[in-house]
Each structure stands twice: as C-alpha cells, then as structure tokens.
Design a protein around this motif. Structure first.
Motif, PDB file in Angstrom:
ATOM      1  N   UNK A  67       0.904  -1.155   0.259  1.00 25.76           N
ATOM      2  CA  UNK A  67      -0.015   0.057   0.003  1.00 25.76           C
ATOM      3  C   UNK A  67       0.666   1.287   0.074  1.00 25.76           C
ATOM      4  N   UNK A  68       0.986   1.888  -1.167  1.00 23.13           N
ATOM      5  CA  UNK A  68       1.800   3.022  -1.403  1.00 23.13           C
ATOM      6  C   UNK A  68       1.595   4.511  -0.887  1.00 23.13           C
ATOM      7  N   UNK A  69       0.209   4.641  -1.029  1.00 21.80           N
ATOM      8  CA  UNK A  69      -0.579   5.939  -0.874  1.00 21.80           C
ATOM      9  C   UNK A  69      -1.954   5.694  -0.641  1.00 21.80           C
ATOM     10  N   UNK A  70      -2.416   6.424   0.306  1.00 20.64           N
ATOM     11  CA  UNK A  70      -4.016   6.603   0.749  1.00 20.64           C
ATOM     12  C   UNK A  70      -4.379   7.911   0.778  1.00 20.64           C
ATOM     13  N   UNK A  71      -5.342   8.272  -0.124  1.00 18.31           N
ATOM     14  CA  UNK A  71      -5.955   9.581  -0.369  1.00 18.31           C
ATOM     15  C   UNK A  71      -7.184   9.647   0.528  1.00 18.31           C
ATOM     16  N   UNK A  72      -7.301  10.387   1.707  1.00 18.51           N
ATOM     17  CA  UNK A  72      -8.195  10.482   2.290  1.00 18.51           C
ATOM     18  C   UNK A  72      -9.164  11.774   2.204  1.00 18.51           C
ATOM     19  N   UNK A  73     -10.186  11.696   1.812  1.00 16.78           N
ATOM     20  CA  UNK A  73     -11.049  13.192   1.681  1.00 16.78           C
ATOM     21  C   UNK A  73     -11.593  13.341   3.192  1.00 16.78           C
ATOM     22  N   UNK A  74     -11.189  14.230   3.655  1.00 12.82           N
ATOM     23  CA  UNK A  74     -11.824  14.556   5.116  1.00 12.82           C
ATOM     24  C   UNK A  74     -12.881  14.996   5.110  1.00 12.82           C
ATOM     25  N   UNK A  75     -13.468  15.959   4.240  1.00 15.00           N
ATOM     26  CA  UNK A  75     -14.960  16.555   3.957  1.00 15.00           C
ATOM     27  C   UNK A  75     -15.841  15.415   3.838  1.00 15.00           C
ATOM     28  N   UNK A  76     -15.474  14.477   3.182  1.00 18.00           N
ATOM     29  CA  UNK A  76     -16.672  13.201   3.044  1.00 18.00           C
ATOM     30  C   UNK A  76     -16.499  12.155   3.990  1.00 18.00           C
ATOM     31  N   UNK A  77     -15.130  12.163   4.751  1.00 20.05           N
ATOM     32  CA  UNK A  77     -14.848  11.165   5.588  1.00 20.05           C
ATOM     33  C   UNK A  77     -14.753   9.762   5.090  1.00 20.05           C
ATOM     34  N   UNK A  78     -13.837   9.733   3.866  1.00 20.09           N
ATOM     35  CA  UNK A  78     -13.922   8.780   3.218  1.00 20.09           C
ATOM     36  C   UNK A  78     -12.443   8.778   2.274  1.00 20.09           C
ATOM     37  N   UNK A  79     -12.275   7.440   2.000  1.00 23.61           N
ATOM     38  CA  UNK A  79     -10.624   7.387   1.229  1.00 23.61           C
ATOM     39  C   UNK A  79     -11.022   7.657  -0.155  1.00 23.61           C
TER      40      UNK A  79
ATOM     41  N   UNK B 271      -0.973   1.188  -5.431  1.00 24.72           N
ATOM     42  CA  UNK B 271      -0.157   0.018  -4.958  1.00 24.72           C
ATOM     43  C   UNK B 271       1.056  -0.130  -5.627  1.00 24.72           C
ATOM     44  N   UNK B 272       2.112  -0.610  -4.836  1.00 25.15           N
ATOM     45  CA  UNK B 272       3.330  -0.915  -5.783  1.00 25.15           C
ATOM     46  C   UNK B 272       3.736  -2.320  -5.792  1.00 25.15           C
ATOM     47  N   UNK B 273       3.572  -2.865  -6.980  1.00 24.48           N
ATOM     48  CA  UNK B 273       3.781  -4.390  -7.303  1.00 24.48           C
ATOM     49  C   UNK B 273       5.048  -4.709  -6.601  1.00 24.48           C
ATOM     50  N   UNK B 274       5.374  -5.698  -5.886  1.00 27.29           N
ATOM     51  CA  UNK B 274       6.718  -6.211  -5.432  1.00 27.29           C
ATOM     52  C   UNK B 274       7.303  -7.070  -6.184  1.00 27.29           C
ATOM     53  N   UNK B 275       8.717  -7.047  -6.473  1.00 26.88           N
ATOM     54  CA  UNK B 275       9.582  -7.909  -6.973  1.00 26.88           C
ATOM     55  C   UNK B 275      10.576  -8.266  -5.794  1.00 26.88           C
TER      56      UNK B 275
END
Length: 197
Positions: free
Chosen positions: A72-84, A89-93
């Motif tokens: 899980x590389x980044x999670x963008x949360x919307x504070x106004x709506x209280x949701x992601x 994602x970064x595929x792992x090698x």
C-alpha cells in the motif's frame, strides 16, 4: 496476508462517478509492469482493509483473478466526506528493494513512571526487500527513566541487516519528560469555574 479484490477500471468512466457508485479508485504500478493498471475497489472492502492495514502494509491484490503481492503505497483520504478517494499500490519484486514506511507503536507506557512520554516521530522510512518489509515498529518504553530518549538508531529495525533505514538515525522517537507540578488542584479549579459562570 490480507487479500483485496479489485477490478480493472475503464478510464472512460470518471473517478467522481465511480466514487458516487461506492468505489475507491486506484493504480497499481511496478518496475516489471509495462504500464500502471487503473483499478476500482468497493469502498466497503477498502474500509475493512484499512482497519488492519495502512500505508506501508503488504497485501495480496486480486485483480479479476490475477493475484499480485503489493505494497500500500499511498492512501488519499477526503476529510470533508470522511472517506478514502484513492489508494495506490506498488507491485513487489522479490529481488528489488522498495521504499516504505513503518508506523511507530509505543508499548509498555503504563510502566514508564515519573514523567510524561512525548512521541516525536510517528513513522520511520526505510528500504527493504519484500521479505523484510514491516508496517509497524514496536518501541518498548517500560524501562525509560525521566530524561531518557529513544532515537531511530536504537530501533530494532535499524539493526536489521536486510533493511536500509532512510530516516536520520539521530532523530528522537520518544522522550520521557519531567512532569511540571504547577497544576492547580481540584478545589481551585471548581472555584475558578464558578467565578467564570
């Protein structure tokens, strides 16, 4: 390892429309992928995942039956709506080190007597092979005395030969400070509250 079901997303449909329909949009990228894959995931599925996982966690991503080990590389949360809104994602090698972060969790604070614990660092950045990735670093503070501090170089992660810690080793993670005894007692508090009314 948690498995997350995702579907490939058509770029003809706008992200806003998908979010209204109850999806979280995202992208999967990686060194061995020719191009990133846009995905959509049911919002309820993402909410369940984020109860136990966060940025830096390893998950198994199931994109329409094709399974990939991802970070899980980044999670963008919307504070106004209280949701992601977006999750990337970064595929792992297996033979490639990846940048990640681990959350710092203090344990044993009920035993740290005689002072106030102050956590100055919430996460530590590092590079590691997929087999050595961690998403949490526990810091035992039970033996700390007033005036003590724990630095990044003191963390278990810093002594792991398979991990390259990127955060400055001299950065203070947590300190145990003196308690300043200038707090008014309860009677004074109540008297002040009454005069203020």
């Amino acid at each position: 390892m948690n498995t997350l079901k995702a579907e490939k997303r058509s770029m003809d449909v706008k992200a806003k429309k998908l979010r209204r329909e109850g999806y979280v949009t995202g992208n999967v990228f990686g060194r061995e992928m020719k191009e990133s894959v846009p995905v959509k995931i049911e919002k309820a599925t993402v909410d369940r995942l984020l109860k136990t996982c966060h940025k830096g966690s390893q998950v198994m991503l199931d994109i329409e039956g094709e399974k990939m080990n991802v970070l899980v590389k980044d999670v963008e949360f919307n504070p106004l709506k209280g949701q992601v809104d977006e999750i990337d994602f970064q595929a792992l090698v297996s033979n490639e080190k990846v940048h990640s972060v681990a959350e710092i969790v203090l344990v044993g604070h009920e035993k740290a007597a005689g002072g106030v614990l102050e956590q100055l660092l919430e996460e530590v950045q590092f590079k590691a092979y997929p087999s050595a990735l961690v998403d949490k670093v526990e810091v035992d503070v039970s033996n700390m005395k007033v005036g003590d501090s724990i630095k990044v170089k003191d963390l278990i992660l810093s002594s792991d030969k398979d991990v390259d810690v990127m955060t400055d080793p001299e950065t203070t993670v947590v300190t145990l400070q003196y308690v300043h005894n200038n707090v008014p007692d309860d009677d004074e508090d109540e008297a002040a509250a009454e005069t203020a009314e």
